[in-house]
Write a protein that holds these residues in place. Structure first.
Motif, short mmCIF file in Angstrom:
data_model
loop_
_atom_site.label_atom_id
_atom_site.label_comp_id
_atom_site.label_asym_id
_atom_site.label_seq_id
_atom_site.Cartn_x
_atom_site.Cartn_y
_atom_site.Cartn_z
N LEU A 165 51.67 132.64 44.22
CA LEU A 165 50.56 132.98 42.35
C LEU A 165 50.74 134.77 42.64
O LEU A 165 50.78 136.24 41.87
CB LEU A 165 49.72 132.97 42.12
N ALA A 166 50.03 135.43 43.88
CA ALA A 166 50.09 136.89 44.12
C ALA A 166 52.24 137.21 43.98
O ALA A 166 52.57 138.14 43.51
CB ALA A 166 50.33 136.72 45.70
N GLY A 167 53.14 136.36 44.51
CA GLY A 167 54.46 136.58 44.51
C GLY A 167 54.82 136.77 42.85
O GLY A 167 55.32 137.86 42.63
N LEU A 168 54.19 135.77 41.96
CA LEU A 168 54.67 136.24 40.47
C LEU A 168 53.78 137.11 40.13
O LEU A 168 54.57 137.89 39.52
CB LEU A 168 53.46 134.60 39.91
N ALA A 169 52.35 137.87 40.61
CA ALA A 169 51.54 138.73 39.86
C ALA A 169 52.92 140.47 40.29
O ALA A 169 52.91 141.08 39.87
CB ALA A 169 50.66 139.08 40.46
N LEU A 170 53.43 140.01 41.70
CA LEU A 170 54.03 141.47 41.75
C LEU A 170 54.98 141.51 41.63
O LEU A 170 55.73 142.37 41.20
CB LEU A 170 54.58 141.65 43.39
N ALA A 171 56.54 140.12 41.26
CA ALA A 171 57.28 140.38 40.59
C ALA A 171 57.25 141.06 39.22
O ALA A 171 57.78 141.39 39.05
CB ALA A 171 58.10 138.42 40.57
N LEU A 172 56.44 140.61 38.61
CA LEU A 172 56.14 140.86 36.99
C LEU A 172 55.36 142.03 36.78
O LEU A 172 55.26 142.05 35.62
CB LEU A 172 55.61 139.34 36.24
N HIS A 173 54.80 142.30 38.02
CA HIS A 173 53.65 143.78 37.58
C HIS A 173 52.39 143.38 36.56
O HIS A 173 52.24 144.12 35.85
CB HIS A 173 54.44 144.75 37.33
N SER A 174 51.87 141.98 37.04
CA SER A 174 51.70 141.27 35.88
C SER A 174 50.14 140.85 36.86
O SER A 174 49.41 140.21 37.17
CB SER A 174 51.82 139.76 35.90
N TRP A 175 48.79 141.76 35.57
CA TRP A 175 47.50 141.52 35.84
C TRP A 175 46.66 140.08 35.34
O TRP A 175 45.83 139.74 35.79
CB TRP A 175 46.89 142.84 35.04
N LEU A 176 47.46 139.40 34.21
CA LEU A 176 47.12 138.73 34.05
C LEU A 176 47.24 137.39 35.00
O LEU A 176 46.58 136.67 35.94
CB LEU A 176 48.17 137.74 33.10
N ALA A 177 49.15 137.02 35.82
CA ALA A 177 48.62 136.76 37.09
C ALA A 177 48.23 137.17 37.88
O ALA A 177 47.36 136.15 39.32
CB ALA A 177 50.68 136.85 38.03
N ALA A 178 47.64 138.68 38.40
CA ALA A 178 46.54 138.61 39.78
C ALA A 178 45.11 137.86 39.40
O ALA A 178 44.84 137.62 40.07
CB ALA A 178 46.60 140.13 39.59
N ALA A 179 44.46 137.87 38.04
CA ALA A 179 43.41 136.92 37.87
C ALA A 179 43.51 135.29 37.69
O ALA A 179 42.55 135.67 38.56
CB ALA A 179 43.74 137.58 36.17
N LEU A 180 44.48 135.50 37.55
CA LEU A 180 44.87 133.36 38.35
C LEU A 180 45.14 133.58 39.50
O LEU A 180 44.54 132.25 39.43
CB LEU A 180 46.23 133.37 36.84
N ALA A 181 45.33 134.15 40.19
CA ALA A 181 45.31 134.15 41.18
C ALA A 181 44.36 134.25 41.75
O ALA A 181 43.41 133.68 42.65
CB ALA A 181 46.57 134.72 42.06
#
Length: 153
Positions: free
Chosen positions: A100-116
């Motif tokens: 999930l950290a990789g997903l947040a960083l790959a897409l520059h996504s605050w949503l993914a960071a929140a999910l992580a």
């Protein structure tokens, strides 16, 4: 009422959420947010691969050495304290977080960071339950293991 109705009410498991539902939802959100052209840093896909591989390989290792099933629904028959479990009591859960950290960083996504972050909080609660069950199941050997090996890293 059909026989399939209970299946529709069943929540997806953690691995389905982390490795399928969350990435699809985050990608859809980021596509909509950025007009079909989300920010993307491909190097962070390596974190996603690492996280997924860690989850799968540690799970196979635990089942091979400890028996049981992939989750705590079918707990292990034997305590596993070697390999990745010598460094962390929860390397499979760590695989979820790395992914999930990789997903947040790959897409520059605050949503993914929140999910992580939400996943870390959910796993902390689950780990406490798992540890209680493992102390009941394995007794003193698991209690000693807990003193020697950290919960996360």
């Amino acid at each position: 009422m059909s026989k399939r109705a209970p299946l529709l009410r069943r929540r997806p498991g953690s691995s389905t959420l982390t490795f399928l539902v969350y990435p699809v939802a985050v990608l859809a959100f980021e596509l909509a947010l950025h007009g079909g052209r989300p920010e993307f840093s491909p190097w962070y896909l390596l974190l996603m691969v690492w996280g997924y591989a860690q989850y799968r390989l540690c799970g196979r290792y635990r089942i091979r050495l400890g028996g049981g099933g992939p989750g705590m629904d079918t707990p292990p028959d034997r305590l596993v304290t070697t390999g990745p479990f010598a460094f962390s009591r929860n390397p499979m859960y760590m695989g979820h977080i790395i992914f999930l950290a990789g997903l947040a960083l790959a897409l520059h996504s605050w949503l993914a960071a929140a999910l992580a972050l939400a996943t870390v909080l959910r796993f902390n609660s689950r780990i406490r339950r798992d540890e209680s069950r493992l102390v009941e199941r394995f007794g003193e050997p698991y209690a000693v293991y807990m003193t020697k090996v950290r919960r996360w890293i």
